[in-house]
Design a protein around this motif. Structure first.
Motif, PDB file in Angstrom:
ATOM      1  N   TYR A  30       5.569   8.972   5.178  1.00 21.00           N
ATOM      2  CA  TYR A  30       4.276   7.770   5.648  1.00 21.00           C
ATOM      3  C   TYR A  30       4.592   7.742   7.154  1.00 21.00           C
ATOM      4  O   TYR A  30       5.592   7.915   7.538  1.00 21.00           O
ATOM      5  N   VAL A  83       7.866  11.637  -0.536  1.00 19.68           N
ATOM      6  CA  VAL A  83       6.685  10.886   0.188  1.00 19.68           C
ATOM      7  C   VAL A  83       7.048  10.593   1.343  1.00 19.68           C
ATOM      8  O   VAL A  83       8.058  10.169   1.859  1.00 19.68           O
ATOM      9  N   ARG A  96       3.053  13.890  -1.098  1.00 17.81           N
ATOM     10  CA  ARG A  96       1.964  12.934  -0.649  1.00 17.81           C
ATOM     11  C   ARG A  96       2.433  12.256   0.667  1.00 17.81           C
ATOM     12  O   ARG A  96       3.557  12.068   1.015  1.00 17.81           O
ATOM     13  N   ARG A 142      -2.482  14.551   0.107  1.00 14.31           N
ATOM     14  CA  ARG A 142      -1.681  15.320  -0.693  1.00 14.31           C
ATOM     15  C   ARG A 142      -2.018  16.687  -0.535  1.00 14.31           C
ATOM     16  O   ARG A 142      -3.092  17.213  -0.194  1.00 14.31           O
ATOM     17  N   GLU A 185       0.774  -1.208  -0.048  1.00 12.90           N
ATOM     18  CA  GLU A 185       0.015   0.018   0.028  1.00 12.90           C
ATOM     19  C   GLU A 185       0.889   1.179  -0.050  1.00 12.90           C
ATOM     20  O   GLU A 185       0.667   2.232  -0.571  1.00 12.90           O
ATOM     21  N   GLU A 241      -7.242  11.649  -0.586  1.00 14.52           N
ATOM     22  CA  GLU A 241      -7.308  10.845  -1.506  1.00 14.52           C
ATOM     23  C   GLU A 241      -7.954   9.482  -1.341  1.00 14.52           C
ATOM     24  O   GLU A 241      -8.610   9.057  -2.176  1.00 14.52           O
ATOM     25  N   VAL A 251       1.113   8.879   3.578  1.00 10.52           N
ATOM     26  CA  VAL A 251       0.446   7.786   3.730  1.00 10.52           C
ATOM     27  C   VAL A 251       0.417   7.406   5.039  1.00 10.52           C
ATOM     28  O   VAL A 251       1.614   7.391   5.646  1.00 10.52           O
ATOM     29  N   VAL A 298      -4.411   8.385   2.877  1.00  9.59           N
ATOM     30  CA  VAL A 298      -3.649   8.940   1.970  1.00  9.59           C
ATOM     31  C   VAL A 298      -3.828  10.503   1.631  1.00  9.59           C
ATOM     32  O   VAL A 298      -5.228  10.521   1.343  1.00  9.59           O
ATOM     33  N   ARG A 319       2.193   3.947  -3.658  1.00  8.41           N
ATOM     34  CA  ARG A 319       2.293   5.599  -3.764  1.00  8.41           C
ATOM     35  C   ARG A 319       3.439   6.166  -3.584  1.00  8.41           C
ATOM     36  O   ARG A 319       3.495   7.328  -3.521  1.00  8.41           O
TER      37      ARG A 319
END
Length: 302
Positions: free
Chosen positions: A185, A183, A212, A300, A99, A279, A214, A298, A103
């Motif tokens: 997370y 990114v 982004r 952004r 997952e 998202e 996550v 998720v 992304r």
């Protein structure tokens, strides 16, 4: 744990995580993997995959979480007790990794994990095919967690992995000055912060090149309005009933242990203000502990 006022302006009796207790608990836990990683490094040398695999084998030896009738789940489906704990953990970890990896575009130049623990997830991402030449930053609160991660970096010179102390309450990304496609997370780490501050979101968004974020965190109960869940659960308690279902049982456990209460509330406010776009929210996607299911979130920049 102490009683505090909620961020929404209501005064409630809320159990809040004690920072020192969290540090002590996880620093001791990650020390176990440090011992395994050091022994593996001495025997395997620069063989990152085997060192990580030996640490994961140690993790698989942990006893399974027993939660009455509830069992570990993936995608909302319970896993059979015929499958041992090590296999459950491997499946659970593979879903989380995919997952996140899905992304992380090939063009990503910097990958940041907040609350990276002993480095298993970020190392698994690199080994699993995330951009080979990107910068990888493992941001961790505990000393033992950072030490295991540093050992992983030594085991593979091509893995551009760096670790740094990180505190969600005082989130600092100021050392990331170069504009690189980034990114960010987290997996099961924001859960330890009962109330995140707006400045955490602001500072993530201020990272040069941020694209982004996550999260896989046990916040599924936050998908429904907090007040509705609390009223239903309060009524059940007054009637002397157990939790109505797995979701309310999970919510009770989150409240009892001071787990995060406002990640989704905060992100929704930012979306309403036009600052971010959420998202995807995939409620209770994975759970090794049946009463601590991780929800995929998720978002952004808008």
């Amino acid at each position: 744990m102490d009683n505090v006022a909620t961020t929404s302006g209501r005064t409630e009796s809320v159990r809040v995580k004690n920072e020192q207790a969290v540090f002590n608990h996880y620093n001791a836990g990650w020390s176990r993997y440090l011992a395994v990683a050091e022994a593996a490094y001495a025997e395997e040398g620069q063989n990152l995959a085997r060192i990580l695999s030996r640490c994961l084998a140690e993790r698989g030896n942990a006893p399974r979480k027993q939660r009455g009738k509830y069992r570990p789940t993936v995608g909302g489906e319970p896993l059979s007790d015929r499958v041992n704990q090590a296999a459950h953990l491997a499946y659970y970890a593979a879903v989380m990794l995919e997952e996140i990896r899905a992304r992380v575009p090939a063009s990503t130049q910097r990958i940041i994990e907040m609350g990276s623990g002993w480095g298993a997830v970020i190392t698994g991402l690199w080994l699993g095919g995330a951009p080979r030449d990107a910068e990888y930053w493992a941001l961790e609160y505990t000393d033992a967690g950072q030490e295991v991660t540093k050992l992983f970096a030594r085991a593979e010179p091509r893995f551009r992995l760096q670790t740094r102390h990180f505190d969600y309450h005082k989130a600092d990304f100021s050392y990331l000055t170069e504009k690189l496609e980034t990114v960010v997370y987290s997996t099961y780490s924001i859960e330890q912060i009962t109330f995140i501050k707006d400045e955490l979101i602001d500072r993530i968004m201020a990272i040069p090149g941020f694209t982004r974020c996550v999260h896989i965190e046990p916040v599924g109960w936050q998908v429904e309005p907090d007040a509705i869940i609390m009223k239903l659960d309060r009524l059940a308690k007054k009637l002397g009933l157990k939790a109505l279902n797995q979701a309310t049982a999970s919510a009770r456990r989150c409240w009892r242990h001071g787990k995060n209460r406002n990640l989704l509330e905060t992100l929704r406010r930012y979306e309403k203000a036009g600052k971010i776009v959420i998202e995807k929210i995939d409620r209770d996607l994975v759970a090794n502990d049946p009463l601590n299911p991780g929800t995929l979130v998720v978002w952004r920049r808008a």
